[in-house]
Design a protein around this motif. Structure first.
Motif, short mmCIF file in Angstrom:
data_model
loop_
_atom_site.label_atom_id
_atom_site.label_comp_id
_atom_site.label_asym_id
_atom_site.label_seq_id
_atom_site.Cartn_x
_atom_site.Cartn_y
_atom_site.Cartn_z
N CYS A 178 0.83 -1.21 0.05
CA CYS A 178 0.04 -0.19 0.09
C CYS A 178 0.71 1.21 0.01
O CYS A 178 0.61 2.21 -0.89
N LYS A 179 1.85 1.29 0.85
CA LYS A 179 2.83 2.30 0.94
C LYS A 179 3.44 2.75 -0.40
O LYS A 179 3.64 3.84 -0.97
N GLU A 180 3.92 1.73 -1.24
CA GLU A 180 4.60 1.92 -2.46
C GLU A 180 3.56 2.37 -3.37
O GLU A 180 3.79 3.15 -4.20
N LEU A 181 2.28 1.76 -3.37
CA LEU A 181 1.16 2.35 -4.29
C LEU A 181 0.93 3.78 -4.05
O LEU A 181 0.78 4.58 -5.05
N LEU A 182 0.98 4.04 -2.88
CA LEU A 182 0.67 5.54 -2.54
C LEU A 182 1.73 6.38 -2.81
O LEU A 182 1.45 7.69 -3.46
N ASP A 183 3.03 6.03 -2.75
CA ASP A 183 4.19 6.91 -3.17
C ASP A 183 3.95 6.88 -4.70
O ASP A 183 4.09 8.16 -5.28
N THR B 200 -9.04 9.83 -15.55
CA THR B 200 -9.62 8.34 -15.51
C THR B 200 -8.74 7.28 -15.32
O THR B 200 -8.69 6.53 -14.20
N VAL B 201 -7.36 7.50 -15.73
CA VAL B 201 -6.45 6.49 -15.56
C VAL B 201 -5.96 6.56 -14.19
O VAL B 201 -5.77 5.79 -13.48
N LEU B 202 -5.62 7.90 -13.58
CA LEU B 202 -5.28 8.11 -12.02
C LEU B 202 -6.30 7.48 -11.14
O LEU B 202 -6.15 7.04 -10.15
N LEU B 203 -7.61 7.89 -11.43
CA LEU B 203 -8.93 7.42 -10.61
C LEU B 203 -8.61 5.90 -10.49
O LEU B 203 -8.93 5.20 -9.44
N ASP B 204 -8.50 5.40 -11.65
CA ASP B 204 -8.52 3.90 -11.81
C ASP B 204 -7.19 3.29 -10.90
O ASP B 204 -7.52 2.33 -10.07
N PHE B 205 -6.26 3.90 -11.03
CA PHE B 205 -4.95 3.53 -10.32
C PHE B 205 -5.24 3.58 -8.83
O PHE B 205 -4.87 2.72 -8.01
N LEU B 206 -5.79 4.56 -8.41
CA LEU B 206 -6.19 4.84 -7.02
C LEU B 206 -7.00 3.81 -6.40
O LEU B 206 -7.27 3.50 -5.31
N SER B 207 -8.28 3.43 -7.17
CA SER B 207 -9.11 2.53 -6.70
C SER B 207 -8.49 1.19 -6.56
O SER B 207 -9.06 0.36 -5.80
N GLN C 228 -7.94 9.28 -0.02
CA GLN C 228 -8.93 10.59 -0.27
C GLN C 228 -8.50 11.85 -0.65
O GLN C 228 -9.07 12.42 -1.52
N LEU C 229 -7.55 12.32 0.09
CA LEU C 229 -6.73 13.62 -0.39
C LEU C 229 -6.39 13.36 -2.03
O LEU C 229 -6.57 14.54 -2.52
N LEU C 230 -5.67 12.52 -2.45
CA LEU C 230 -5.30 12.28 -3.81
C LEU C 230 -6.56 12.30 -4.81
O LEU C 230 -6.53 12.96 -5.93
N TYR C 231 -7.63 11.70 -4.49
CA TYR C 231 -8.80 11.74 -5.13
C TYR C 231 -9.24 13.31 -5.25
O TYR C 231 -9.73 13.51 -6.22
N GLY C 232 -9.33 13.76 -4.02
CA GLY C 232 -9.67 15.41 -4.01
C GLY C 232 -8.87 16.07 -5.04
O GLY C 232 -9.46 17.14 -5.65
#
Length: 124
Positions: free
Chosen positions: A5-10, A36-43, A57-61
């Motif tokens: 999770c930490k690596e994906l968040l980075d 759309t690509v970013l939102l998919d990645f975050l999901s 949530q911050l990144l989505y925002g």
């Protein structure tokens, strides 16, 4: 090997920051496709601590707030981020921008004042 999770968040932080800092001269369709690509990645980011969930949530925002106009989605995600981790300066600042776009200046001021009172770190 599964990515933590930490690596994906980075990775997500870098991608979102690249998206936010690019000039808005690109075609609207290109920006929407990147969004759309970013939102998919975050999901795809699952698990993690409460602070990790707040960061997502911050990144989505931030993605939804990347516009000259108010976004209800941005407000919702940024509010969730702050509820999960009230010490996120960046979330307070982005929510302040969101309220400014909505012309809710007193709410905006409150958010900016809270941002000034928070620690300056969004990563732990």
């Amino acid at each position: 090997m599964m990515t933590s999770c930490k690596e994906l968040l980075d990775q997500a932080r870098v991608k979102v920051d690249e998206f936010i800092t690019q000039p808005q001269i690109a075609a609207v369709g290109d920006l929407r496709a990147q969004q759309t690509v970013l939102l998919d990645f975050l999901s795809s980011i699952k698990g993690g601590t409460i602070k990790d969930k707040a960061a997502v949530q911050l990144l989505y925002g931030k993605i939804y707030n990347h516009s000259d106009s108010y976004s209800k989605e941005a407000e919702s995600f940024l509010t969730k981020s702050i509820k999960l981790d009230p010490s996120l300066t960046e979330a307070w600042n982005n929510l302040g921008e969101c309220y400014w776009k909505k012309k809710e200046y007193e709410n905006s001021r409150t958010c900016f004042m809270n941002a000034l009172g928070c620690p300056s770190s969004t990563k732990e």
